[in-house]
Design a protein around this motif. Structure first.
Motif, PDB file in Angstrom:
ATOM      1  N   ASP A   1     -18.587  -8.163 -32.932  1.00 24.09           N
ATOM      2  CA  ASP A   1     -19.767  -7.045 -32.812  1.00 24.09           C
ATOM      3  C   ASP A   1     -19.126  -5.661 -32.140  1.00 24.09           C
ATOM      4  OD1 ASP A   1     -22.949  -6.311 -33.036  1.00 24.09           O
ATOM      5  OD2 ASP A   1     -22.322  -5.920 -30.937  1.00 24.09           O
ATOM      6  N   SER A   2     -19.616  -4.837 -32.502  1.00 19.73           N
ATOM      7  CA  SER A   2     -18.873  -3.264 -32.240  1.00 19.73           C
ATOM      8  C   SER A   2     -19.376  -2.900 -30.817  1.00 19.73           C
ATOM      9  CB  SER A   2     -19.036  -2.101 -33.055  1.00 19.73           C
ATOM     10  OG  SER A   2     -20.614  -1.929 -33.464  1.00 19.73           O
ATOM     11  N   VAL A   3     -20.626  -3.514 -30.434  1.00 26.42           N
ATOM     12  CA  VAL A   3     -21.285  -2.976 -29.267  1.00 26.42           C
ATOM     13  C   VAL A   3     -20.896  -4.248 -27.983  1.00 26.42           C
ATOM     14  CG1 VAL A   3     -23.465  -2.757 -28.004  1.00 26.42           C
ATOM     15  CG2 VAL A   3     -23.105  -1.785 -30.335  1.00 26.42           C
ATOM     16  N   LEU A   4     -21.097  -5.278 -28.486  1.00 17.05           N
ATOM     17  CA  LEU A   4     -21.031  -6.492 -27.448  1.00 17.05           C
ATOM     18  C   LEU A   4     -19.834  -7.113 -27.285  1.00 17.05           C
ATOM     19  CD1 LEU A   4     -24.884  -7.707 -27.894  1.00 17.05           C
ATOM     20  CD2 LEU A   4     -23.867  -6.434 -26.022  1.00 17.05           C
ATOM     21  N   GLY A   5     -18.899  -7.075 -28.412  1.00 16.12           N
ATOM     22  CA  GLY A   5     -17.702  -7.833 -28.420  1.00 16.12           C
ATOM     23  C   GLY A   5     -17.510  -9.248 -28.760  1.00 16.12           C
ATOM     24  N   VAL A   6     -18.722  -9.758 -29.091  1.00 14.15           N
ATOM     25  CA  VAL A   6     -18.876 -11.112 -29.558  1.00 14.15           C
ATOM     26  C   VAL A   6     -18.624 -11.374 -30.947  1.00 14.15           C
ATOM     27  CG1 VAL A   6     -20.138 -11.682 -27.428  1.00 14.15           C
ATOM     28  CG2 VAL A   6     -21.279 -11.158 -29.793  1.00 14.15           C
ATOM     29  N   ASP A   7     -18.301 -12.621 -31.290  1.00  9.07           N
ATOM     30  CA  ASP A   7     -18.324 -12.866 -32.807  1.00  9.07           C
ATOM     31  C   ASP A   7     -19.533 -12.700 -33.590  1.00  9.07           C
ATOM     32  OD1 ASP A   7     -15.707 -14.319 -33.322  1.00  9.07           O
ATOM     33  OD2 ASP A   7     -16.537 -15.528 -31.535  1.00  9.07           O
ATOM     34  N   SER A   8     -19.433 -11.955 -34.818  1.00  7.83           N
ATOM     35  CA  SER A   8     -20.572 -11.443 -35.457  1.00  7.83           C
ATOM     36  C   SER A   8     -21.218 -12.720 -36.275  1.00  7.83           C
ATOM     37  CB  SER A   8     -20.239 -10.324 -36.308  1.00  7.83           C
ATOM     38  OG  SER A   8     -19.748  -9.238 -35.796  1.00  7.83           O
ATOM     39  N   ILE A   9     -21.800 -13.784 -35.680  1.00  8.77           N
ATOM     40  CA  ILE A   9     -22.403 -14.835 -36.286  1.00  8.77           C
ATOM     41  C   ILE A   9     -23.636 -14.646 -36.783  1.00  8.77           C
ATOM     42  CG2 ILE A   9     -20.867 -16.245 -34.586  1.00  8.77           C
ATOM     43  CD1 ILE A   9     -23.591 -16.647 -32.909  1.00  8.77           C
ATOM     44  N   GLY A  10     -24.053 -15.604 -37.732  1.00 14.79           N
ATOM     45  CA  GLY A  10     -25.401 -15.654 -38.086  1.00 14.79           C
ATOM     46  C   GLY A  10     -25.399 -15.071 -39.553  1.00 14.79           C
ATOM     47  N   THR A  11     -26.689 -15.154 -40.059  1.00  7.70           N
ATOM     48  CA  THR A  11     -26.865 -15.254 -41.734  1.00  7.70           C
ATOM     49  C   THR A  11     -26.805 -13.826 -42.180  1.00  7.70           C
ATOM     50  OG1 THR A  11     -29.363 -14.701 -41.501  1.00  7.70           O
ATOM     51  CG2 THR A  11     -28.726 -16.888 -41.713  1.00  7.70           C
ATOM     52  N   ILE A  12     -26.812 -12.470 -41.348  1.00 10.67           N
ATOM     53  CA  ILE A  12     -26.803 -11.227 -41.669  1.00 10.67           C
ATOM     54  C   ILE A  12     -25.364 -11.002 -42.086  1.00 10.67           C
ATOM     55  CG2 ILE A  12     -27.002  -8.940 -41.297  1.00 10.67           C
ATOM     56  CD1 ILE A  12     -29.718  -9.691 -39.612  1.00 10.67           C
ATOM     57  N   SER A  13     -24.505 -11.239 -40.991  1.00  9.40           N
ATOM     58  CA  SER A  13     -22.957 -10.731 -41.243  1.00  9.40           C
ATOM     59  C   SER A  13     -22.484 -11.684 -42.402  1.00  9.40           C
ATOM     60  CB  SER A  13     -22.402 -11.152 -39.977  1.00  9.40           C
ATOM     61  OG  SER A  13     -22.641 -10.473 -39.055  1.00  9.40           O
TER      62      SER A  13
END
Length: 265
Positions: free
Chosen positions: A80-92
């Protein structure tokens, strides 16, 4: 002369038949977390592609390379460009699945990752499941027919020979965008008859079904959802060891797929 609709349907059926009898060539592996993805990248000696096929600005990372007779592309949604965590979940997951199909035209998609398991359905830490069906458990729409749309049940690509050869467990997968499980979620998961739960699978299944790309779901159990330990604690405790199990399972599946047609899986 046959109606145009019938001709089109017959053509599509013929193309499906040809595809199923042609050896699998291009495979896309979709993995949500970097910790899950990098061991697979290293296993198959994949290379990160600096010139992305994807829209400018998205964090999605593509690794690719040739392994035996297969051209493998591993897509990780990135940080995630803001929080720096893996972009997990259904949207990504749905976005990268759609973009990957459009850009790479794979013969087969593999969605691999860790998941929570249910001891009531025979799951233990480190078990690897092949999903037979995927559904959502957190899209509650209490209106007739819309309720079924919310659940969004999709069948995964059937791999009878693969499951028998590799001695993998088979169970239904339930997907939601939360790591924990509310009473409402638990009721829906029970209704889905799920053996494992994750945060991406049903989203991948929806897009793959929409665009008619066969998809296999490989899920390794990091935590027992109906067990005594807090889910987040058990997940983090077992992530490294279960990721190694997942890595091995993906390698076995890829080796089994190599040189085969879809109809042989």
């Amino acid at each position: 002369m046959a109606p145009l609709g019938n001709k089109s349907e017959a053509y599509e059926e013929a193309m499906v038949s040809v595809t199923e009898k042609r050896p699998i060539s291009t495979v896309v592996i979709i993995i949500a977390m970097q910790a899950e993805a990098l061991p697979v990248v290293n296993k198959f000696q994949l290379t990160e592609e600096p010139n992305s096929l994807f829209p400018e600005g998205v964090p999605w990372i593509r690794y690719h390379g040739t392994y035996k007779d297969l051209y493998i592309n591993l897509i990780w949604p990135g940080k995630d460009s803001v929080l720096g965590v893996d972009s997990i979940g259904t949207i990504s997951a749905s976005l990268v699945t759609y973009a990957s199909i459009q850009a790479l035209h794979p013969d087969l998609i593999i969605n691999a990752g860790t998941a929570g398991g249910f001891k009531a359905k025979g799951a233990s830490i480190g078990d690897v499941f092949i999903a037979s069906d995927c559904a959502f458990h957190d899209r509650r729409i209490p209106i007739p027919v819309f309720d079924l749309y919310g659940v969004g049940m999709r069948k995964a690509f059937e791999t009878i020979n693969l499951v028998q050869e590799l001695h993998l467990k088979v169970g239904k997968l339930s997907t939601g965008d939360s790591l924990d499980m509310t009473p409402h979620d638990e009721s829906s998961i029970t209704a889905n008859d799920a053996s494992v739960k994750d945060m991406e699978g049903a989203a991948v299944a929806y897009v793959a079904d929409l665009l008619k790309v066969p998809t296999i779901f490989i899920k390794a159990v990091t935590d027992i959802v109906d067990g005594a330990k807090p889910t987040a604690e058990e997940f983090l405790q077992n992530l490294a060891s279960v990721t190694a199990v997942l890595d091995q399972a993906v390698e076995q599946v890829i080796d089994f797929i190599n040189g085969k047609c879809l109809s042989e899986l």
